[in-house]
Write a protein that holds these residues in place. Structure first.
Motif, PDB file in Angstrom:
ATOM      1  N   GLY A 149       0.792  -1.225   0.000  1.00  0.00           N
ATOM      2  CA  GLY A 149       0.000   0.000   0.000  1.00  0.00           C
ATOM      3  C   GLY A 149       0.822   1.271   0.000  1.00  0.00           C
ATOM      4  N   GLU A 150       2.110   1.155   0.149  1.00  0.00           N
ATOM      5  CA  GLU A 150       2.986   2.310   0.155  1.00  0.00           C
ATOM      6  C   GLU A 150       4.008   2.164  -0.966  1.00  0.00           C
ATOM      7  OE1 GLU A 150       5.253   2.407   3.714  1.00  0.00           O
ATOM      8  OE2 GLU A 150       5.765   0.282   3.639  1.00  0.00           O
ATOM      9  N   PRO A 151       4.549   3.259  -1.442  1.00  0.00           N
ATOM     10  CA  PRO A 151       5.567   3.181  -2.505  1.00  0.00           C
ATOM     11  C   PRO A 151       6.791   2.426  -2.016  1.00  0.00           C
ATOM     12  CG  PRO A 151       4.704   5.405  -2.323  1.00  0.00           C
ATOM     13  CD  PRO A 151       4.173   4.660  -1.147  1.00  0.00           C
ATOM     14  N   LEU A 152       7.302   1.545  -2.862  1.00  0.00           N
ATOM     15  CA  LEU A 152       8.518   0.788  -2.555  1.00  0.00           C
ATOM     16  C   LEU A 152       9.635   1.360  -3.415  1.00  0.00           C
ATOM     17  CD1 LEU A 152       7.047  -2.847  -2.478  1.00  0.00           C
ATOM     18  CD2 LEU A 152       7.402  -1.277  -0.568  1.00  0.00           C
ATOM     19  N   MET A 153      10.387   2.289  -2.823  1.00  0.00           N
ATOM     20  CA  MET A 153      11.415   3.002  -3.579  1.00  0.00           C
ATOM     21  C   MET A 153      12.694   2.177  -3.613  1.00  0.00           C
ATOM     22  SD  MET A 153       9.436   5.407  -4.251  1.00  0.00           S
ATOM     23  CE  MET A 153      10.588   6.322  -5.274  1.00  0.00           C
ATOM     24  N   GLU A 198       6.087  -6.363  -1.011  1.00  0.00           N
ATOM     25  CA  GLU A 198       5.956  -5.936   0.380  1.00  0.00           C
ATOM     26  C   GLU A 198       7.306  -5.469   0.901  1.00  0.00           C
ATOM     27  OE1 GLU A 198       4.948  -9.217   2.891  1.00  0.00           O
ATOM     28  OE2 GLU A 198       6.211 -10.609   1.770  1.00  0.00           O
ATOM     29  N   ALA A 199       7.240  -4.719   1.998  1.00  0.00           N
ATOM     30  CA  ALA A 199       8.459  -4.262   2.665  1.00  0.00           C
ATOM     31  C   ALA A 199       8.779  -5.253   3.770  1.00  0.00           C
ATOM     32  CB  ALA A 199       8.266  -2.863   3.222  1.00  0.00           C
ATOM     33  N   GLY A 204      13.957  -4.133   6.432  1.00  0.00           N
ATOM     34  CA  GLY A 204      14.108  -2.921   5.631  1.00  0.00           C
ATOM     35  C   GLY A 204      14.287  -3.176   4.151  1.00  0.00           C
ATOM     36  N   ARG A 205      14.272  -4.422   3.716  1.00  0.00           N
ATOM     37  CA  ARG A 205      14.411  -4.740   2.303  1.00  0.00           C
ATOM     38  C   ARG A 205      13.042  -4.889   1.655  1.00  0.00           C
ATOM     39  NH1 ARG A 205      19.520  -8.904   1.656  1.00  0.00           N
ATOM     40  NH2 ARG A 205      21.043  -7.670   2.805  1.00  0.00           N
ATOM     41  N   ILE A 206      13.056  -4.889   0.311  1.00  0.00           N
ATOM     42  CA  ILE A 206      11.826  -5.009  -0.468  1.00  0.00           C
ATOM     43  C   ILE A 206      11.787  -6.407  -1.064  1.00  0.00           C
ATOM     44  CG2 ILE A 206      10.590  -4.167  -2.491  1.00  0.00           C
ATOM     45  CD1 ILE A 206      11.795  -1.418  -1.878  1.00  0.00           C
ATOM     46  N   VAL A 207      10.637  -7.071  -0.926  1.00  0.00           N
ATOM     47  CA  VAL A 207      10.489  -8.455  -1.361  1.00  0.00           C
ATOM     48  C   VAL A 207       9.416  -8.517  -2.437  1.00  0.00           C
ATOM     49  CG1 VAL A 207       9.984 -10.816  -0.658  1.00  0.00           C
ATOM     50  CG2 VAL A 207      11.134  -9.268   0.931  1.00  0.00           C
ATOM     51  N   LEU A 208       9.776  -9.133  -3.573  1.00  0.00           N
ATOM     52  CA  LEU A 208       8.840  -9.377  -4.671  1.00  0.00           C
ATOM     53  C   LEU A 208       8.727 -10.879  -4.858  1.00  0.00           C
ATOM     54  CD1 LEU A 208       7.100  -8.580  -7.123  1.00  0.00           C
ATOM     55  CD2 LEU A 208       9.229  -8.456  -8.469  1.00  0.00           C
ATOM     56  N   LYS A 236      16.173  -1.465  -0.008  1.00  0.00           N
ATOM     57  CA  LYS A 236      15.355  -0.259  -0.060  1.00  0.00           C
ATOM     58  C   LYS A 236      16.274   0.952   0.013  1.00  0.00           C
ATOM     59  CE  LYS A 236      11.363   1.873   2.222  1.00  0.00           C
ATOM     60  NZ  LYS A 236      10.413   1.761   3.334  1.00  0.00           N
ATOM     61  N   THR A 237      15.945   1.980  -0.744  1.00  0.00           N
ATOM     62  CA  THR A 237      16.814   3.146  -0.776  1.00  0.00           C
ATOM     63  C   THR A 237      15.991   4.412  -0.704  1.00  0.00           C
ATOM     64  OG1 THR A 237      18.532   4.292  -2.030  1.00  0.00           O
ATOM     65  CG2 THR A 237      16.800   3.253  -3.304  1.00  0.00           C
TER      66      THR A 237
END
Length: 705
Positions: free
Chosen positions: A585-589, A625-626, A630-634, A699-700
């Motif tokens: 639901g939030e931007p994954l930059m 998802e985050a 702190g990492r982004i998972v696809l 994530k950055t």
């Protein structure tokens, strides 16, 4: 308490003696009987309070489950029966004896005997009185004779003075005694009117009188008329001593008997009350002493029970007091000796434990500092020790498996079965000093492990120590370097002749155009077209091979991964496979190269859609998802057949594919691009069927130009 019992026993003995003595009517304590009863009642109240206290303590110990309370209760009951039953029995017998004895005292025979004795004594007294009266008749006759003659009548009394104790001549006209012989100075009676009339009518009156403890027979006799005046003779003569004493004793006995007979019921009650008080004092004192000695008897048992409870809880510092100099005392001394020995043994064990704990802590620190996984099994194959590196390499926690045998892990779950196979393969090489290299499908990635097993010596339990290292990166780096070198050389060697071949085919077709008959022209056209198409295919394959071999030049920019996923998914909306997206639901930059990341997403989505074509309802689920770190998972999952075991281990190697028309370079290129972005990619199968590709990116928040 012992002093109180001693004082109570002394008081009870004194009071019992006082009660016994006070029941006698002639005792000096008879007047203090009720005081003694009151003090006895007070002592009974005190003993009752002490008895109630002991009973409450017994019940409380029983309710609280105090060790030894059952024995104390049983002993108290036995002592109570021993103390009460004889007292009650003795009281009943004594009460019956008292009632029977008192009733026998007042029987008809006794009453009749007393009455007859009394009648007999009366007869003896009457006889003595008659004798005295007979002795006085001669004096009467002489007085009557003297009264008929002129002269003094009193001289007659002097003649009989030695035969009587007292003689008196009474003048009725003057009411005075004219002559009296009374050497003992006894009281002089005077006849009243009724007595004088009786004397005149009967001529004599006699009776008995006790004076100064001496019983006398006395009476009045008519002495005639002298000078117109009436005279009477009074005589007094003692009754024989034996007759008088017997009569007095009989009279006293009869009076005492009458008094006792009158107070018969009171006397029974009196004696029974005395007996009851004495019995209660004895019983209550015996009960208190019985309960006291019962508790004293179990005190060593209770003390040893408390010590044993403390020892059971690990407290060996308990030293129980020696309360007696008997078998219980010796047992207590042995218990204290045992606790001393246990305390010494515990201290030695504690020192050994601390040394072992220090050694184990040192070993744990060493193991934790290792990047190599260490796993220890005992002789039965049970997991004993492991370090964090082993959990990281194997990709799953080992704490839930601690203490279980690796031989029983088969069939519990797929991952435990894989672990059992890995440890079985490493354990099979124990004692050969040769490492074992094997492939391992971790929950999130396929790994290549290098393991070695060493058997522990017998003094350490014949266990096995297994050392595991993850050489996946090393092996893949070696393979990638080799493939890269091969790709560079082959791409250079193959690409150079492809263009001349294509140009030669095109020139040949151009030169011979219109110079051949129709059939030969068709053959030429087909042949040249085939050459041109195959050359184009070779160029495309060489280009892909070259792209895999060379390091990509990425232009990292800050962008939303969800937006990239949405753009690529739009290309698959009209396809036969349905895509379900569950995006954060939030931007994954992320910092990513747009072209390269689109290539990655397109490759993964295309492979998933192709794998799902075998399902009745092709479906692909995409989730972003985050992560907690702190990492982004696809995650991209399909409902196809899933990856084969060989594919899971070698999917990222070039030219490894399970698709008939696949090149085998798609996943290796994806892996290379993701790793260039600082992430990693892993493959797995779902329990319900289907394959999953998982990509983890850092994530950055930085801005890239």
């Amino acid at each position: 308490m012992r002093r109180f019992l001693l004082i109570a026993a002394i008081c009870a003995v004194v009071l019992l003696y006082g009660l016994t003595a006070a029941t006698g009517s002639t005792s000096s304590l008879a007047d203090y009987f009720w005081w003694i009863v009151a003090f006895s009642a007070m002592l009974l109240l005190v003993l009752s309070a002490v008895l109630a206290r002991y009973v409450i303590l017994l019940l409380k110990d029983r309710r609280d489950g105090v060790f030894g309370s059952q024995i104390a209760k049983r002993l108290s009951g036995m002592f109570t029966l021993v103390a009460v039953l004889p007292g009650v029995f003795l009281f009943g017998v004594s009460a019956q004896f008292i009632n029977g004895t008192i009733n026998s005292w007042f029987g008809n025979d006794t009453h009749e005997a007393l009455e007859r004795s009394l009648n007999l004594s009366k007869s003896a007294l009457n006889l003595a009185a008659d004798n005295a009266l007979g002795n006085a008749v001669p004096v009467q006759i002489d007085l009557i004779g003297a009264a008929s003659l002129p002269g003094d009548m009193s001289r007659v009394l002097e003649h009989y003075a030695g035969s009587f104790t007292q003689l008196s001549l009474y003048n009725a006209a003057s009411g005075k005694i004219e002559k009296s012989i009374n050497p003992h100075k006894l009281d002089q009676p005077f006849p009243d009117k009724a007595r004088w009339e009786k004397i005149q009518q009967a001529g004599s009156v006699r009776d008995l009188e006790s004076i100064g403890g001496v019983l006398y027979a006395q009476g009045w006799l008519s002495a005639g008329t002298h000078n117109g005046r009436d005279y009477a003779l009074f005589f007094r003569q003692p009754i024989p001593k034996d007759v008088a004493e017997d009569a007095v004793l009989i009279e006293k006995a009869r009076a005492k008997y009458a008094e006792l007979s009158y107070s018969k019921k009171g006397l029974q009650t009196f004696f029974l009350a005395t007996l009851l008080i004495a019995s209660l004092l004895s019983i209550f004192l015996a009960l208190v002493m019985a309960l006291y000695f019962a508790r004293r008897f179990v005190e060593p048992v209770l003390s040893l029970a408390e010590g044993a409870k403390a020892v059971a809880q690990g407290d060996f510092s308990q030293t129980r007091p020696v309360l007696r100099n008997d078998e219980f005392g010796r047992l207590t001394k042995l218990f204290n000796h045992m606790t001393d020995q246990l305390s010494i043994a515990k201290e030695a064990d504690e020192r050994n434990r601390r040394r072992e704990e220090a050694a184990r802590h040192y070993l744990e620190c060493v193991l934790e500092g290792l990047t190599t996984g260490v796993v220890v099994f005992d002789e039965k194959g049970r997991l004993k020790t492991f370090n964090k590196a082993a959990e990281q390499i194997l990709g799953m926690p080992l704490a839930p498996l601690w203490g279980s045998s690796r031989h029983g892990w088969h069939g519990v779950s797929a991952q435990q079965s894989l672990l059992a196979e890995v440890f079985a393969a490493i354990g099979a090489a124990a004692g050969t000093d040769k490492p074992v290299q094997m492939e391992y499908a971790a929950p999130d990635d396929a790994k290549i492990l290098l393991g070695k097993a060493t058997v522990l010596p017998e003094d350490n339990g014949n266990g096995v120590v297994m050392v595991i290292d993850d050489i996946t990166v090393l092996i893949r780096a070696q393979k990638e370097a080799a493939w890269g070198e091969v790709a560079k050389r082959l791409a250079h060697e193959i690409r150079n002749p492809l263009t001349p071949i294509q140009l030669s085919a095109e020139r040949l077709a151009w030169k011979l155009d219109g110079k051949l008959d129709e059939q030969d022209a068709q053959i030429l056209t087909r042949s040249t077209d085939t050459i041109i198409k195959q050359v184009a295919a070779l160029k495309e394959m060489v280009e892909a091979f070259r792209n895999y071999a060379r390091a990509p030049s990425l232009k990292l920019e800050k962008q939303d991964l969800n937006a990239l996923i949405g753009d690529v998914l739009a290309l698959y909306e009209a396809g036969p496979c349905r895509f379900e997206a569950e995006l954060a639901g939030e931007p994954l930059m992320v910092a990513a190269d747009t072209t390269a990341m689109r290539q990655v997403l397109h490759n993964i989505f295309k492979n998933a859609a192709e794998a799902a074509e075998e399902a009745d309802v092709p479906e692909v689920r995409v989730k972003s998802e985050a992560g907690q770190d702190g990492r982004i998972v696809l995650t991209v999952c399909d409902n196809g057949k899933g990856f084969g075991r060989e594919m899971l281990h070698n999917a990222f190697e070039p030219y490894v594919t399970d698709k008939p028309a696949g090149t085998g370079l798609g996943l290796p290129v994806v892996k290379k691009i993701i790793e260039e972005h600082g992430g990693r990619v892993s493959l797995s199968n779902q329990d319900a069927g289907g394959a999953c590709v998982r990509i983890i990116l850092p994530k950055t928040v930085e801005t890239y130009a």
